[in-house]
Design a protein around this motif. Sequence first.
Motif, mmCIF file in Angstrom:
data_model
loop_
_atom_site.group_PDB
_atom_site.id
_atom_site.type_symbol
_atom_site.label_atom_id
_atom_site.label_comp_id
_atom_site.label_asym_id
_atom_site.label_seq_id
_atom_site.Cartn_x
_atom_site.Cartn_y
_atom_site.Cartn_z
ATOM 1 N N ILE A 58 33.767 25.974 -35.870
ATOM 2 C CA ILE A 58 33.025 26.956 -35.079
ATOM 3 C C ILE A 58 34.000 27.922 -34.421
ATOM 4 O O ILE A 58 34.952 27.495 -33.759
ATOM 5 N N ASP A 59 33.744 29.194 -34.602
ATOM 6 C CA ASP A 59 34.568 30.229 -33.985
ATOM 7 C C ASP A 59 34.308 30.216 -32.477
ATOM 8 O O ASP A 59 33.153 30.253 -32.041
ATOM 9 N N ILE A 60 35.359 30.164 -31.699
ATOM 10 C CA ILE A 60 35.221 30.074 -30.245
ATOM 11 C C ILE A 60 34.464 31.274 -29.684
ATOM 12 O O ILE A 60 33.713 31.157 -28.712
ATOM 13 N N ARG A 61 34.602 32.431 -30.311
ATOM 14 C CA ARG A 61 33.889 33.624 -29.839
ATOM 15 C C ARG A 61 32.383 33.472 -30.002
ATOM 16 O O ARG A 61 31.605 33.910 -29.155
ATOM 17 N N ASP A 62 31.958 32.829 -31.098
ATOM 18 C CA ASP A 62 30.527 32.570 -31.302
ATOM 19 C C ASP A 62 30.008 31.589 -30.258
ATOM 20 O O ASP A 62 28.902 31.727 -29.749
ATOM 21 N N PHE A 63 30.821 30.583 -29.949
ATOM 22 C CA PHE A 63 30.437 29.597 -28.940
ATOM 23 C C PHE A 63 30.278 30.271 -27.579
ATOM 24 O O PHE A 63 29.293 30.062 -26.870
ATOM 25 N N ILE A 64 31.254 31.105 -27.209
ATOM 26 C CA ILE A 64 31.202 31.808 -25.919
ATOM 27 C C ILE A 64 29.965 32.693 -25.850
ATOM 28 O O ILE A 64 29.265 32.721 -24.833
ATOM 29 N N GLU A 65 29.675 33.396 -26.911
ATOM 30 C CA GLU A 65 28.489 34.262 -26.938
ATOM 31 C C GLU A 65 27.210 33.439 -26.742
ATOM 32 O O GLU A 65 26.306 33.851 -26.011
ATOM 33 N N THR A 66 27.157 32.267 -27.350
ATOM 34 C CA THR A 66 25.994 31.398 -27.196
ATOM 35 C C THR A 66 25.867 30.917 -25.753
ATOM 36 O O THR A 66 24.770 30.887 -25.190
ATOM 37 N N VAL A 67 26.988 30.539 -25.130
ATOM 38 C CA VAL A 67 26.975 30.104 -23.727
ATOM 39 C C VAL A 67 26.517 31.255 -22.827
ATOM 40 O O VAL A 67 25.711 31.056 -21.911
ATOM 41 N N GLU A 68 26.999 32.459 -23.108
ATOM 42 C CA GLU A 68 26.561 33.623 -22.328
ATOM 43 C C GLU A 68 25.055 33.823 -22.452
ATOM 44 O O GLU A 68 24.373 34.090 -21.459
ATOM 45 N N ASP A 69 24.535 33.683 -23.661
ATOM 46 C CA ASP A 69 23.092 33.843 -23.874
ATOM 47 C C ASP A 69 22.292 32.756 -23.154
ATOM 48 O O ASP A 69 21.287 33.044 -22.515
ATOM 49 N N LEU A 70 22.734 31.495 -23.284
ATOM 50 C CA LEU A 70 22.010 30.387 -22.658
ATOM 51 C C LEU A 70 21.962 30.513 -21.135
ATOM 52 O O LEU A 70 21.020 30.055 -20.495
ATOM 53 N N ASN A 71 23.003 31.120 -20.556
ATOM 54 C CA ASN A 71 23.122 31.194 -19.102
ATOM 55 C C ASN A 71 22.889 32.596 -18.547
ATOM 56 O O ASN A 71 23.113 32.825 -17.358
ATOM 57 N N HIS A 72 22.476 33.505 -19.404
ATOM 58 C CA HIS A 72 22.211 34.895 -18.992
ATOM 59 C C HIS A 72 23.417 35.497 -18.274
ATOM 60 O O HIS A 72 23.303 36.035 -17.180
ATOM 61 N N LEU A 73 24.573 35.404 -18.917
ATOM 62 C CA LEU A 73 25.822 35.884 -18.325
ATOM 63 C C LEU A 73 26.285 37.207 -18.938
ATOM 64 O O LEU A 73 27.471 37.519 -18.891
ATOM 65 N N GLU A 74 25.388 37.978 -19.501
ATOM 66 C CA GLU A 74 25.765 39.190 -20.225
ATOM 67 C C GLU A 74 26.664 40.123 -19.415
ATOM 68 O O GLU A 74 27.616 40.677 -19.924
ATOM 69 N N ASN A 75 26.373 40.311 -18.138
ATOM 70 C CA ASN A 75 27.129 41.255 -17.316
ATOM 71 C C ASN A 75 28.074 40.570 -16.334
ATOM 72 O O ASN A 75 28.655 41.219 -15.490
ATOM 73 N N ARG A 76 28.195 39.252 -16.445
ATOM 74 C CA ARG A 76 29.041 38.526 -15.490
ATOM 75 C C ARG A 76 30.005 37.625 -16.247
ATOM 76 O O ARG A 76 29.617 36.716 -16.958
ATOM 77 N N LYS A 77 31.284 37.890 -16.108
ATOM 78 C CA LYS A 77 32.309 37.101 -16.803
ATOM 79 C C LYS A 77 32.989 36.105 -15.865
ATOM 80 O O LYS A 77 33.643 35.190 -16.316
ATOM 81 N N THR A 78 32.846 36.282 -14.559
ATOM 82 C CA THR A 78 33.503 35.412 -13.596
ATOM 83 C C THR A 78 32.624 34.199 -13.322
ATOM 84 O O THR A 78 31.440 34.335 -13.036
ATOM 85 N N LEU A 79 33.235 33.023 -13.404
ATOM 86 C CA LEU A 79 32.519 31.784 -13.115
ATOM 87 C C LEU A 79 32.903 31.302 -11.724
ATOM 88 O O LEU A 79 34.016 31.528 -11.254
ATOM 89 N N ARG A 80 31.967 30.622 -11.083
ATOM 90 C CA ARG A 80 32.198 30.091 -9.748
ATOM 91 C C ARG A 80 32.378 28.569 -9.826
ATOM 92 O O ARG A 80 31.567 27.885 -10.453
#
Length: 105
Positions: A58-80
Amino acid sequence: MKQLVSMLAIVVMIFVGNSIISKTTMELDTKNIQTVQVNAGDSLWTISKKVLADTEDIDIRDFIETVEDLNHLENRKTLRPGETLKVPTLRERNMFGFITAWANN
């Protein structure tokens, strides 16, 4: 002699075909998600590397995109730290299962 060559060709094709059909790879399963807690210093990249540590399928970029979608992080890259993220699980996919599903349709 031709029969021997033909038999050897058949045997080789069986072994090669079997190894291709039974090859197992990993894929993302977005129906079965798990959660991870964000630690100080974590990023989507570091969390993804941990989850994908045992596979190169699995390409890590695809995984990150999926995590962004699942968590609605489209405009937020900083995690708390302390934040909980949904991440997809991994499941095995083999070529035999793909052929079976295709044949049933």
